[in-house]
Design a protein around this motif. Structure first.
Motif, short mmCIF file in Angstrom:
data_model
loop_
_atom_site.label_atom_id
_atom_site.label_comp_id
_atom_site.label_asym_id
_atom_site.label_seq_id
_atom_site.Cartn_x
_atom_site.Cartn_y
_atom_site.Cartn_z
N PRO A 69 -3.31 -12.86 -39.94
CA PRO A 69 -4.32 -11.57 -40.17
C PRO A 69 -5.68 -11.84 -39.71
N TYR A 70 -5.98 -12.90 -39.16
CA TYR A 70 -7.23 -13.24 -38.70
C TYR A 70 -7.40 -13.07 -37.02
N HIS A 71 -6.33 -12.54 -36.47
CA HIS A 71 -6.13 -12.39 -35.18
C HIS A 71 -6.12 -10.60 -35.12
N LYS A 72 -6.39 -9.87 -36.12
CA LYS A 72 -6.11 -8.59 -36.22
C LYS A 72 -7.48 -7.83 -36.51
N PHE A 73 -8.45 -8.19 -36.07
CA PHE A 73 -9.90 -7.63 -36.18
C PHE A 73 -10.22 -6.49 -34.71
N GLY A 74 -9.37 -6.31 -34.02
CA GLY A 74 -9.46 -5.42 -32.90
C GLY A 74 -9.41 -6.00 -31.50
N SER A 75 -9.31 -7.17 -31.10
CA SER A 75 -9.12 -7.51 -29.67
C SER A 75 -7.75 -7.54 -29.36
N ASP A 76 -7.77 -7.47 -27.94
CA ASP A 76 -6.28 -7.68 -27.40
C ASP A 76 -5.89 -9.05 -27.79
N VAL A 77 -4.33 -9.08 -27.83
CA VAL A 77 -3.94 -10.38 -28.32
C VAL A 77 -2.56 -10.78 -27.26
N ILE A 78 -2.64 -11.92 -26.94
CA ILE A 78 -1.53 -12.51 -26.24
C ILE A 78 -1.05 -13.40 -27.03
N VAL A 79 0.45 -13.36 -27.57
CA VAL A 79 1.05 -14.30 -28.53
C VAL A 79 1.69 -15.29 -27.75
N ASN A 80 1.20 -16.46 -28.27
CA ASN A 80 1.99 -17.69 -27.60
C ASN A 80 3.05 -18.10 -28.14
N ILE A 81 4.29 -18.34 -27.62
CA ILE A 81 5.41 -18.85 -28.39
C ILE A 81 5.85 -20.12 -27.87
N GLY A 82 5.56 -21.13 -28.74
CA GLY A 82 5.63 -22.60 -28.45
C GLY A 82 7.26 -23.00 -28.75
N THR A 83 7.57 -24.30 -28.81
CA THR A 83 8.98 -24.84 -28.94
C THR A 83 9.37 -24.64 -30.44
N ALA A 84 8.60 -24.62 -31.30
CA ALA A 84 9.15 -24.44 -32.63
C ALA A 84 9.20 -23.12 -32.98
N ILE A 100 10.57 -8.54 -31.86
CA ILE A 100 10.45 -7.27 -31.59
C ILE A 100 9.61 -6.54 -32.57
N LYS A 101 9.87 -6.89 -34.10
CA LYS A 101 9.02 -6.18 -35.21
C LYS A 101 7.65 -6.55 -34.91
N MET A 102 7.31 -7.87 -34.64
CA MET A 102 5.72 -8.17 -34.44
C MET A 102 5.23 -7.39 -33.43
N THR A 103 5.73 -7.05 -32.24
CA THR A 103 5.30 -6.48 -31.19
C THR A 103 5.15 -5.05 -31.40
N THR A 104 5.94 -4.54 -32.23
CA THR A 104 6.17 -3.02 -32.55
C THR A 104 4.99 -2.73 -33.66
N ASP A 105 5.00 -3.51 -34.60
CA ASP A 105 3.91 -3.45 -35.57
C ASP A 105 2.36 -3.51 -35.30
N ASN A 106 2.30 -4.40 -34.21
CA ASN A 106 1.00 -4.66 -33.95
C ASN A 106 0.68 -4.30 -32.20
N PRO A 107 0.27 -3.11 -32.03
CA PRO A 107 0.19 -2.61 -30.59
C PRO A 107 -0.78 -3.25 -29.68
N PHE A 108 -1.55 -3.89 -30.47
CA PHE A 108 -2.81 -4.84 -29.77
C PHE A 108 -2.30 -5.82 -29.07
N ILE A 109 -1.04 -6.33 -29.36
CA ILE A 109 -0.31 -7.46 -28.62
C ILE A 109 0.03 -6.98 -27.23
N LYS A 110 -0.55 -7.62 -26.22
CA LYS A 110 -0.38 -7.11 -24.78
C LYS A 110 0.37 -7.92 -23.82
N ALA A 111 0.93 -8.88 -24.30
CA ALA A 111 1.50 -9.96 -23.55
C ALA A 111 2.03 -11.00 -24.26
N LEU A 112 3.31 -11.79 -23.92
CA LEU A 112 3.72 -12.84 -24.35
C LEU A 112 3.47 -14.23 -23.63
N GLU A 113 3.36 -15.23 -23.92
CA GLU A 113 3.31 -16.52 -23.29
C GLU A 113 4.05 -17.48 -23.64
#
Length: 515
Positions: free
Chosen positions: A178-193, A210-223
């Protein structure tokens, strides 16, 4: 009753206790006074930091570097008087070569405004024709630091500051909170876990992604995180003491147990499988997908480049994390000796991709103590398109380099889940501090860029920076030192970049709108 008698009585009891115990030799052999040794040892780092070490002596960040970040974040005087206190002859020292006359921006140029971000010269995902390409509004952004590793208020502060400036915020492998949702662009990091996008058994869940990225359009890329500079091939661990009910729900992990990240991914074990995984995520979400990795052996990097040429598939961006990076705690051998430092790591990988004519197909991101103007400029000259800042961002919101991030006892509340310690962080204030820091860093990057005769840092070349080699105090250009010249990045001017419909930071097509 004479209470003063309790003092000598206590000393006698302590002395008897010390003599009878056998766990600590010093205390046994030197009762009572032996405790002083352990007290001094405990506060030794603070004594050295504040009283003993000079301005350029400490690591990972010396006092001069910390002072620049603190002053910049508070909008205080960050200048230094009476010349430099650096050793210009030390091996590895860099000199940026300015032009005799430099570049004077014309009236009305967007970078004459304050603050004025510098957009990335490339668009992430454009080459592979992703559904949602992304052009970062700022060449300086926040590196991956997880909620859990950092406190809720620290993440909130960084995100709000990032939103104000226009830079993106990488979630780290702890996933979206929830603390990543104050307005900035976000890149979601996907680790081994696969935190945040995992099923009950801990395996990757495309449905959740798919649900995470659809519900949160400020997610701009995946790492896709393969490894990080502090501990490549080791995995990670969030101590049970730092796991709250909220973190447990976000990461989909149990309470009361250390959260372990495996050393390697379960979804793939070959380059072909990894690229297939990247393509699947990109096709399912529409987002650009990149990889983050430290660098050691380069055979698989060569294989990746060859496969990208052969298939036309692959990551949209590559984040190279230097071995000197380290927002996460790690065993000393991993932190000190496993993985190459940024300079050597980046140049090895860039040369491989250059050999296969892939450098303008991929956006290169540098990470590892690059949050200072001169180091960022060196990274741009070497071929980086973006730089990510981690610990420097932490310092801008109050981190004092106590180096107890792994204990849950961070004294400034930045790297702890303790509500008491977090209470000292005011996100309204600290977000301004981060904003001031990144604004100042960006401003000085631009000033050096213009002094070198360029409009954008992407125009920096390997000939524009010299490095001291330690041989009779001679210097060599980065091109000579590392054995390559950076590929020219297509660039039509900052105004053109700002008019892109893929521009992030809520600024897409801003010139079209304002004009």
């Amino acid at each position: 009753m004479n209470y003063w008698l309790l003092i000598p009585a206590g000393i006698v009891i302590l002395a008897i206790r010390d003599i009878l115990q056998n766990r600590h030799t010093i205390q046994h052999n030197f009762p009572v006074i032996g405790h002083i040794r352990y007290m001094l040892e405990k506060i030794g780092p603070e004594i050295r930091q504040y009283l003993v070490a000079n301005n350029r002596e400490e690591l990972p960040f010396n006092r001069g570097e910390r002072a620049w970040v603190y002053a910049s974040s508070k909008q205080e005087n960050n200048l230094q008087g009476f010349g430099s206190d650096q050793d210009f002859n030390s091996v590895g020292y860099i000199f940026i070569k300015h032009a005799m006359l430099g570049l004077r921006l014309p009236d009305g140029h967007p970078n004459k405004k304050e603050p004025s971000a510098v957009p990335c010269a490339k668009t992430i995902g454009e080459y592979h024709k992703r559904k949602k390409p992304y052009k970062p509004y700022s060449v300086v952004n926040i590196s991956g630091m997880s909620y859990g590793s950092l406190s809720a208020k620290a993440i909130e502060s960084l995100n709000k500051g990032a939103e104000k400036f226009g830079c993106y915020h990488n979630t780290g492998e702890g996933s979206l909170s929830p603390y990543h949702k104050f307005g900035s662009d976000v890149i979601v990091n996907i680790g081994t876990a696969y935190f945040g996008v995992r099923d009950d058994e801990g395996s990757f869940s495309m449905e959740k992604l798919i649900k995470m990225t659809t519900d949160n359009p400020f997610i701009k890329a995946l790492e896709l995180k393969l490894s990080q500079g502090a501990k490549p091939g080791k995995g990670g661990m969030l101590p049970a003491a730092k796991i709250t009910k909220e973190i447990s729900e976000i990461r989909h992990i149990p309470m009361g147990k250390d959260a372990l990240s495996p050393a390697f991914h379960s979804q793939f074990s070959t380059i072909t499988e990894m690229v297939d995984f990247i393509e699947d995520m990109a096709n399912q979400t529409g987002l650009p997908v990149g990889i983050k990795s430290a660098v050691g052996k380069t055979e698989m990097w060569e294989e990746l480049a060859q496969y990208m040429v052969k298939t036309g598939k692959g990551p949209d961006f590559i984040t190279i994390d230097g071995g000197e990076g380290g927002t996460g705690a790690a065993p000393h051998a991993f932190a000190d000796h496993v993985s190459l430092p940024f300079n050597f790591a980046f140049t090895k990988i860039y040369k491989i991709f250059q050999k296969y004519d892939l450098t303008n197909r991929v956006v290169f991101i540098g990470s590892g103590k690059l949050g200072f103007p001169e180091k960022a400029m060196m990274a741009f000259a070497m071929g980086c398109d973006l730089v990510n800042v981690g610990r420097e961002a932490m310092m801008s919101i109050g981190c004092i380099q106590a180096q107890v991030c792994h204990t849950n006892r961070c004294p400034t509340g930045v790297a702890t889940s303790s509500k008491w310690l977090q209470a000292g962080i005011d996100p309204a204030l600290k977000s301004e501090r981060f904003y001031n820091y990144v604004k100042t860093l960006n401003k000085e990057i631009l000033e050096i860029t213009h002094a070198c005769g360029y409009e954008h840092p992407c125009q920096m070349t390997m000939q524009d920076v010299d490095m001291v080699m330690g041989d009779n105090n001679k210097t060599s250009s980065l091109a000579t030192t590392f054995g390559y010249n950076k590929t020219t990045v297509p660039f039509e001017g900052v105004t053109k970049l700002l008019d892109s419909k893929f521009l992030g930071g809520g600024k897409a097509g801003q010139l079209s709108v304002t004009n």
